[in-house]
Write a protein that holds these residues in place. Structure first.
Motif, PDB file in Angstrom:
ATOM      1  N   ILE A 182       9.286   5.810   2.212  1.00  0.00           N
ATOM      2  CA  ILE A 182       8.692   7.041   1.691  1.00  0.00           C
ATOM      3  C   ILE A 182       7.616   7.561   2.637  1.00  0.00           C
ATOM      4  O   ILE A 182       7.514   8.768   2.887  1.00  0.00           O
ATOM      5  N   SER A 183       6.832   6.637   3.198  1.00  0.00           N
ATOM      6  CA  SER A 183       5.708   7.039   4.048  1.00  0.00           C
ATOM      7  C   SER A 183       6.105   7.234   5.511  1.00  0.00           C
ATOM      8  O   SER A 183       5.243   7.425   6.361  1.00  0.00           O
ATOM      9  N   VAL A 192       0.179  15.047   4.073  1.00  0.00           N
ATOM     10  CA  VAL A 192      -0.248  15.107   2.666  1.00  0.00           C
ATOM     11  C   VAL A 192      -0.286  13.731   2.002  1.00  0.00           C
ATOM     12  O   VAL A 192      -0.644  13.619   0.829  1.00  0.00           O
ATOM     13  N   LEU A 193       0.056  12.691   2.762  1.00  0.00           N
ATOM     14  CA  LEU A 193       0.192  11.357   2.180  1.00  0.00           C
ATOM     15  C   LEU A 193      -0.858  10.389   2.717  1.00  0.00           C
ATOM     16  O   LEU A 193      -1.103  10.322   3.920  1.00  0.00           O
ATOM     17  N   GLY A 194      -1.485   9.633   1.824  1.00  0.00           N
ATOM     18  CA  GLY A 194      -2.357   8.524   2.192  1.00  0.00           C
ATOM     19  C   GLY A 194      -1.738   7.236   1.694  1.00  0.00           C
ATOM     20  O   GLY A 194      -1.229   7.188   0.562  1.00  0.00           O
ATOM     21  N   VAL A 195      -1.759   6.186   2.510  1.00  0.00           N
ATOM     22  CA  VAL A 195      -1.147   4.909   2.132  1.00  0.00           C
ATOM     23  C   VAL A 195      -2.186   3.796   2.245  1.00  0.00           C
ATOM     24  O   VAL A 195      -2.829   3.632   3.282  1.00  0.00           O
ATOM     25  N   VAL A 196      -2.327   3.033   1.167  1.00  0.00           N
ATOM     26  CA  VAL A 196      -3.171   1.836   1.173  1.00  0.00           C
ATOM     27  C   VAL A 196      -2.227   0.639   1.204  1.00  0.00           C
ATOM     28  O   VAL A 196      -1.605   0.311   0.197  1.00  0.00           O
ATOM     29  N   LEU A 254      -0.590   3.258  -3.267  1.00  0.00           N
ATOM     30  CA  LEU A 254      -1.371   2.027  -3.196  1.00  0.00           C
ATOM     31  C   LEU A 254      -0.449   0.840  -3.474  1.00  0.00           C
ATOM     32  O   LEU A 254       0.144   0.748  -4.557  1.00  0.00           O
ATOM     33  N   ASP A 255      -0.323  -0.051  -2.487  1.00  0.00           N
ATOM     34  CA  ASP A 255       0.572  -1.192  -2.590  1.00  0.00           C
ATOM     35  C   ASP A 255      -0.243  -2.454  -2.897  1.00  0.00           C
ATOM     36  O   ASP A 255      -0.819  -3.060  -2.005  1.00  0.00           O
ATOM     37  N   GLU A 256      -0.310  -2.788  -4.177  1.00  0.00           N
ATOM     38  CA  GLU A 256      -1.041  -3.970  -4.645  1.00  0.00           C
ATOM     39  C   GLU A 256      -2.474  -4.021  -4.093  1.00  0.00           C
ATOM     40  O   GLU A 256      -2.852  -4.962  -3.389  1.00  0.00           O
TER      41      GLU A 256
END
Length: 310
Positions: free
Chosen positions: A47-48, A75-79, A156-158
């Motif tokens: 997705i990212s 437009v995307l932020g990923v943790v 946000l991944d865990e």
């Protein structure tokens, strides 16, 4: 706003993600649940735009992001699940570096750094080296980095694995405020069911690379509308008692707990007399017996045969 269409990924002939269809509406907070190895992190990577799908598509506002990933990156932020920071730099220096990576304008970068530090409660610690921080503080800096470019969507991944309760509460409050007050669209994965119940409007449950259920909390709970969840406290444990209970025609699933067993049975079945009889044969007493209202954890266990942390 964001959707995946038959999204798949194969590694060395093993299909890790299998034709997943999911969507996020603008302003939603959506949970993605699954046991370890279900394919959640691989899905997030596709997705990212960090990982190219074997097949399928990711669409942002109806337009594919596979050929032009710059559309979604803006437009995307990923943790990520793993902390991605430079230990020898301060929190401020890390954020300044990531701000440049995100191409935040020079005249606004300083203000953004201070704003995101305030969001995660680390303004007073910004000049300290990241290597001196606790695991929870590092994760809060990770979240701050993902927010620098003011993303419309945050994945946000865990984000609360292995951290102290204070940092966990701060992260949950930050995510809630981003969604409710700022309208940020959230995709949230966790090993803690209560976090998803608190934060998310809808939930996808994933196992073996597939989406096996989805819907609002009430819609997922309706899966167990024809079943009872029973907590049984016992004076002792016995494999033969477990086998006896599994053989009951009304019993759908049995799992051992610290104090006894959790049983899922057909609704309205007269299971108590059967339990008492079986326990007497094993010389074990039933200390307590309670029929519970089904939870998302029960639905997850019913669908996957595993607890969320397995």
């Amino acid at each position: 706003m964001l959707e995946t269409i038959k999204l798949s990924k194969t590694f060395k002939e093993k299909k890790v993600v299998d034709e997943i269809n999911l969507f996020l509406d603008e302003g939603e907070s959506v949970g993605l649940l699954g046991p370890n190895g279900a394919g959640k992190s691989t899905t997030i990577s596709m997705i990212s735009s960090l990982l190219k799908p074997t097949s399928g598509d990711v669409k942002l506002d109806g337009k594919s992001t596979i050929k032009d990933p710059s559309k979604i990156r803006k437009v995307l932020g990923v943790v990520p699940q793993e902390i991605a920071l430079y230990e020898e730099l301060s929190a401020y220096e890390n954020l300044k570096f990531f701000g440049k990576i995100y191409k935040v304008k020079k005249d606004t970068l300083e203000d953004r750094i201070q704003e995101v530090l305030d969001m995660v409660g680390l303004q007073e610690r910004q000049k300290e080296l990241v290597k001196t921080f606790s695991g929870g503080m590092k994760r809060r800096v990770n979240i701050a980095a993902a927010l620098l470019h003011d993303p419309e969507i945050l994945i946000l991944d865990e984000p609360t694995v292995g951290i102290d309760p204070q940092s966990r509460n701060h992260i949950l409050e930050t995510v809630r405020n981003l969604n409710v007050e700022r309208g940020t669209t959230i995709l949230y994965t966790s090993h803690y069911m209560e976090e998803v119940e608190q934060l998310c409007n809808r939930v996808y449950i994933m196992d073996h690379g597939k989406i096996i259920a989805s819907g609002s909390k009430s819609e997922l709970l309706s899966i167990l509308s024809s079943e009872d969840t029973i907590q049984v406290q016992l004076s002792g444990q016995s494999d033969s008692l477990l086998d006896r209970i599994k053989s009951f025609t009304s019993v759908l699933q049995v799992d051992e707990t610290n104090e006894g067993m959790r049983i899922i049975s057909k609704k309205g079945s007269n299971i108590l007399s059967e339990l008492v009889h079986a326990a007497e044969k094993e010389d074990i007493q039933i200390v307590n017996f309670q029929v519970e209202t089904p939870s998302l954890e029960d639905v997850f266990l019913h669908l996957t045969g595993k607890t969320l942390r397995d």
